[in-house]
Design a protein around this motif. Structure first.
Motif, PDB file in Angstrom:
ATOM      1  N   GLN A 200       0.833  -1.201   0.000  1.00  0.00           N
ATOM      2  CA  GLN A 200       0.000   0.000   0.000  1.00  0.00           C
ATOM      3  C   GLN A 200       0.867   1.249   0.000  1.00  0.00           C
ATOM      4  OE1 GLN A 200      -3.386   0.549   2.883  1.00  0.00           O
ATOM      5  NE2 GLN A 200      -2.143   2.255   3.616  1.00  0.00           N
ATOM      6  N   ALA A 201       1.870   1.273   0.863  1.00  0.00           N
ATOM      7  CA  ALA A 201       2.741   2.441   0.974  1.00  0.00           C
ATOM      8  C   ALA A 201       3.503   2.692  -0.322  1.00  0.00           C
ATOM      9  CB  ALA A 201       3.717   2.249   2.135  1.00  0.00           C
ATOM     10  N   ILE A 202       4.023   1.632  -0.911  1.00  0.00           N
ATOM     11  CA  ILE A 202       4.781   1.773  -2.159  1.00  0.00           C
ATOM     12  C   ILE A 202       3.870   2.267  -3.274  1.00  0.00           C
ATOM     13  CG2 ILE A 202       6.081   0.524  -3.934  1.00  0.00           C
ATOM     14  CD1 ILE A 202       6.981  -1.396  -1.641  1.00  0.00           C
ATOM     15  N   ARG A 203       2.668   1.717  -3.363  1.00  0.00           N
ATOM     16  CA  ARG A 203       1.725   2.116  -4.422  1.00  0.00           C
ATOM     17  C   ARG A 203       1.315   3.578  -4.284  1.00  0.00           C
ATOM     18  NH1 ARG A 203      -3.065   0.046  -2.875  1.00  0.00           N
ATOM     19  NH2 ARG A 203      -3.853   2.169  -2.627  1.00  0.00           N
ATOM     20  N   ILE A 204       1.083   4.019  -3.053  1.00  0.00           N
ATOM     21  CA  ILE A 204       0.723   5.417  -2.815  1.00  0.00           C
ATOM     22  C   ILE A 204       1.861   6.330  -3.249  1.00  0.00           C
ATOM     23  CG2 ILE A 204       0.292   7.132  -1.008  1.00  0.00           C
ATOM     24  CD1 ILE A 204      -1.292   4.986   0.491  1.00  0.00           C
ATOM     25  N   GLU A 205       3.096   5.933  -2.943  1.00  0.00           N
ATOM     26  CA  GLU A 205       4.251   6.735  -3.342  1.00  0.00           C
ATOM     27  C   GLU A 205       4.400   6.779  -4.863  1.00  0.00           C
ATOM     28  OE1 GLU A 205       7.902   8.880  -3.281  1.00  0.00           O
ATOM     29  OE2 GLU A 205       6.246   8.673  -1.863  1.00  0.00           O
ATOM     30  N   VAL A 206       4.292   5.639  -5.510  1.00  0.00           N
ATOM     31  CA  VAL A 206       4.469   5.568  -6.968  1.00  0.00           C
ATOM     32  C   VAL A 206       3.462   6.458  -7.683  1.00  0.00           C
ATOM     33  CG1 VAL A 206       4.234   4.056  -8.985  1.00  0.00           C
ATOM     34  CG2 VAL A 206       5.543   3.285  -6.986  1.00  0.00           C
ATOM     35  N   ASN A 207       2.224   6.428  -7.238  1.00  0.00           N
ATOM     36  CA  ASN A 207       1.149   7.135  -7.945  1.00  0.00           C
ATOM     37  C   ASN A 207       0.776   8.474  -7.313  1.00  0.00           C
ATOM     38  OD1 ASN A 207       0.319   4.998 -10.024  1.00  0.00           O
ATOM     39  ND2 ASN A 207       0.277   3.833  -8.110  1.00  0.00           N
ATOM     40  N   ASP A 208       1.511   8.866  -6.260  1.00  0.00           N
ATOM     41  CA  ASP A 208       1.224  10.119  -5.561  1.00  0.00           C
ATOM     42  C   ASP A 208      -0.270  10.200  -5.231  1.00  0.00           C
ATOM     43  OD1 ASP A 208       1.610  12.604  -4.402  1.00  0.00           O
ATOM     44  OD2 ASP A 208       1.463  13.698  -6.295  1.00  0.00           O
ATOM     45  N   GLU A 209      -0.798   9.124  -4.664  1.00  0.00           N
ATOM     46  CA  GLU A 209      -2.244   9.010  -4.490  1.00  0.00           C
ATOM     47  C   GLU A 209      -2.815  10.054  -3.530  1.00  0.00           C
ATOM     48  OE1 GLU A 209      -3.518   4.980  -3.748  1.00  0.00           O
ATOM     49  OE2 GLU A 209      -2.065   4.192  -5.168  1.00  0.00           O
ATOM     50  N   LEU A 210      -2.131  10.324  -2.437  1.00  0.00           N
ATOM     51  CA  LEU A 210      -2.654  11.307  -1.494  1.00  0.00           C
ATOM     52  C   LEU A 210      -2.550  12.718  -2.068  1.00  0.00           C
ATOM     53  CD1 LEU A 210      -1.351   9.916   1.913  1.00  0.00           C
ATOM     54  CD2 LEU A 210      -3.587   9.605   0.848  1.00  0.00           C
ATOM     55  N   GLY A 211      -1.459  12.994  -2.765  1.00  0.00           N
ATOM     56  CA  GLY A 211      -1.336  14.289  -3.430  1.00  0.00           C
ATOM     57  C   GLY A 211      -2.395  14.462  -4.497  1.00  0.00           C
ATOM     58  N   GLU A 212      -2.664  13.385  -5.226  1.00  0.00           N
ATOM     59  CA  GLU A 212      -3.677  13.430  -6.272  1.00  0.00           C
ATOM     60  C   GLU A 212      -5.066  13.655  -5.689  1.00  0.00           C
ATOM     61  OE1 GLU A 212      -5.036  13.041 -10.332  1.00  0.00           O
ATOM     62  OE2 GLU A 212      -3.262  13.743  -9.278  1.00  0.00           O
ATOM     63  N   LYS A 214      -5.725  15.129  -2.812  1.00  0.00           N
ATOM     64  CA  LYS A 214      -5.748  16.515  -2.318  1.00  0.00           C
ATOM     65  C   LYS A 214      -5.995  17.484  -3.475  1.00  0.00           C
ATOM     66  CE  LYS A 214      -4.774  19.956   0.609  1.00  0.00           C
ATOM     67  NZ  LYS A 214      -4.650  21.113  -0.273  1.00  0.00           N
ATOM     68  N   ARG A 215      -5.325  17.268  -4.592  1.00  0.00           N
ATOM     69  CA  ARG A 215      -5.528  18.153  -5.746  1.00  0.00           C
ATOM     70  C   ARG A 215      -6.935  18.024  -6.313  1.00  0.00           C
ATOM     71  NH1 ARG A 215      -0.109  16.528  -6.329  1.00  0.00           N
ATOM     72  NH2 ARG A 215      -0.676  14.739  -7.637  1.00  0.00           N
ATOM     73  N   LEU A 216      -7.495  16.804  -6.294  1.00  0.00           N
ATOM     74  CA  LEU A 216      -8.870  16.622  -6.754  1.00  0.00           C
ATOM     75  C   LEU A 216      -9.834  17.411  -5.875  1.00  0.00           C
ATOM     76  CD1 LEU A 216     -11.127  15.203  -8.416  1.00  0.00           C
ATOM     77  CD2 LEU A 216     -11.106  13.433  -6.659  1.00  0.00           C
ATOM     78  N   LEU A 217      -9.687  17.273  -4.561  1.00  0.00           N
ATOM     79  CA  LEU A 217     -10.577  17.975  -3.640  1.00  0.00           C
ATOM     80  C   LEU A 217     -10.460  19.487  -3.812  1.00  0.00           C
ATOM     81  CD1 LEU A 217      -9.917  15.686  -0.550  1.00  0.00           C
ATOM     82  CD2 LEU A 217     -12.120  15.934  -1.716  1.00  0.00           C
ATOM     83  N   ASP A 218      -9.245  19.976  -3.979  1.00  0.00           N
ATOM     84  CA  ASP A 218      -9.048  21.410  -4.204  1.00  0.00           C
ATOM     85  C   ASP A 218      -9.697  21.854  -5.516  1.00  0.00           C
ATOM     86  OD1 ASP A 218      -7.639  21.579  -1.851  1.00  0.00           O
ATOM     87  OD2 ASP A 218      -5.659  21.573  -2.793  1.00  0.00           O
ATOM     88  N   SER A 219      -9.553  21.015  -6.552  1.00  0.00           N
ATOM     89  CA  SER A 219     -10.121  21.353  -7.859  1.00  0.00           C
ATOM     90  C   SER A 219     -11.640  21.396  -7.813  1.00  0.00           C
ATOM     91  CB  SER A 219      -9.656  20.348  -8.918  1.00  0.00           C
ATOM     92  OG  SER A 219      -8.252  20.391  -9.086  1.00  0.00           O
ATOM     93  N   ILE A 220     -12.237  20.449  -7.098  1.00  0.00           N
ATOM     94  CA  ILE A 220     -13.693  20.425  -6.964  1.00  0.00           C
ATOM     95  C   ILE A 220     -14.171  21.697  -6.264  1.00  0.00           C
ATOM     96  CG2 ILE A 220     -15.643  19.281  -5.841  1.00  0.00           C
ATOM     97  CD1 ILE A 220     -14.165  16.616  -6.285  1.00  0.00           C
ATOM     98  N   GLN A 221     -13.461  22.081  -5.217  1.00  0.00           N
ATOM     99  CA  GLN A 221     -13.840  23.278  -4.467  1.00  0.00           C
ATOM    100  C   GLN A 221     -13.791  24.527  -5.340  1.00  0.00           C
ATOM    101  OE1 GLN A 221     -11.540  23.810  -0.920  1.00  0.00           O
ATOM    102  NE2 GLN A 221     -12.634  25.640  -0.271  1.00  0.00           N
ATOM    103  N   MET A 242      -8.710  12.454   4.824  1.00  0.00           N
ATOM    104  CA  MET A 242      -8.568  13.632   3.974  1.00  0.00           C
ATOM    105  C   MET A 242      -9.922  14.068   3.425  1.00  0.00           C
ATOM    106  SD  MET A 242      -6.046  14.122   0.680  1.00  0.00           S
ATOM    107  CE  MET A 242      -4.607  13.703   1.666  1.00  0.00           C
ATOM    108  N   VAL A 243     -10.734  13.114   2.988  1.00  0.00           N
ATOM    109  CA  VAL A 243     -12.067  13.431   2.468  1.00  0.00           C
ATOM    110  C   VAL A 243     -12.945  13.998   3.575  1.00  0.00           C
ATOM    111  CG1 VAL A 243     -14.157  12.477   1.424  1.00  0.00           C
ATOM    112  CG2 VAL A 243     -11.907  11.666   0.666  1.00  0.00           C
TER     113      VAL A 243
END
Length: 306
Positions: A200-212, A214-221, A242-243
């Motif tokens: 899980q940790a490696i996958r999140i790092e590879v795909n920048d999932e938490l950053g992505e 966060k950017r989605l939530l900011d974009s929606i706002q 985060m959600v």
């Protein structure tokens, strides 16, 4: 066309958007089209804009959803980037994001997500350069410790990083199976496969999932939308937190600093209201049919700017 992936919270997603009778619903994480197909069938007058960064998933879903014709528009890329370029954004009445890895990605041995995978990849966007191979074999011990602690919430985060670094000095890890088998012999987990949180940790790092996310939530706002419903499905506590916190912020009418005796901001800053005070979770029946749904959580927010 036979679907390779069972969408989680299928009935709950349909119910969440059941009141939308016109306009556009954006599926930010199209995957293999399960949720989008369900929404197109359940809401016969709506259109869908379907986004995914995985070319393989987009190719499949274009065939799967072909019968809906011009009611569907496909867009390739990271949803946080693409969502800002959506045409007719003022007609958006719903936004859905399923922040998870599909069953097909997990099961395909050449994608490097699952414990039996023959590669060490984990890229959702296969055109990007960073893969799990680079993270596992080239990240410093300190960097691995950080992602295992922050993204995996692994109790033995120091040990996990240390044993990987020791092993790779002799021979790099070549496959996800090799890594999973190695971890399974050296870390203990009572309920999960010992490598689950490491992966899980490696996958999140590879795909920048938490950053992505966060950017989605900011974009929606920041989108020019109103009277719209946002539904986000997450699969682990970091995403859900985060959600949850974003929805709380969106619902705040007063944004004055804590300690201010009297409101000075106008008390009119709320973007809408939280629909789900507690997340919607799968039923026991769904978990029995699809064990991978067990950790999914759905939170819903209604944007209603005054």
């Amino acid at each position: 066309m036979k679907a390779p992936h069972i969408p989680v919270l299928y009935d709950e997603v349909i119910e969440t958007f059941s009141a939308i009778t016109e306009g556009i619903i954006v599926d930010c994480t199209l995957g293999y089209g399960g949720h989008s197909e369900a929404l197109l069938r359940a809401n016969p007058n709506i259109e869908m804009i379907c986004i995914d960064q995985d070319i393989e998933a987009l190719t499949f879903s274009k065939v799967r959803l072909a019968s809906f014709g011009e009611r569907v528009t496909f867009m390739q890329g990271r949803f946080s980037d693409v969502i800002n370029t959506i045409p007719k954004s003022d007609k958006i009445k719903g936004i859905l994001a399923d922040i998870g890895v599909s069953s097909l990605q997990l099961d395909k041995l050449d994608r490097g997500f699952g414990f039996e995978a023959k590669t060490l990849d984990m890229r959702m966007d296969q055109t990007q350069t960073l893969s799990a191979y680079e993270v596992v074999n080239h990240y410093s011990k300190e960097a691995l410790e950080s992602i295992f602690k922050e993204y995996g919430e692994i109790r033995e985060w120091r040990k996990a990083a240390s044993i990987i670094v020791q092993k790779r000095t002799h021979k790099p890890f070549e496959s996800a199976k090799e890594l999973a088998d190695f971890i399974a012999k050296r870390l203990y987990s009572k309920k999960l496969h010992p490598a689950t949180l490491v992966f899980q940790a490696i996958r999140i790092e590879v795909n920048d999932e938490l950053g992505e996310l966060k950017r989605l939530l900011d974009s929606i706002q920041e989108l020019n939308i109103n009277k719209s419903r946002v539904a986000i499905i997450s699969f682990h506590s970091l995403e859900d937190r985060m959600v949850k916190n974003s929805f709380k912020t969106w619902a705040q009418s007063c944004i004055c600093p804590q300690g201010v005796m009297r409101c000075m901001c106008g008390n009119n800053h709320a973007h809408g209201e939280i629909v789900t005070r507690k997340p919607i979770i799968p039923t026991e029946k769904e978990i029995d049919a699809n064990p991978r749904s067990r950790s999914s959580k759905l939170r819903v927010f209604d944007i209603n700017r005054t």
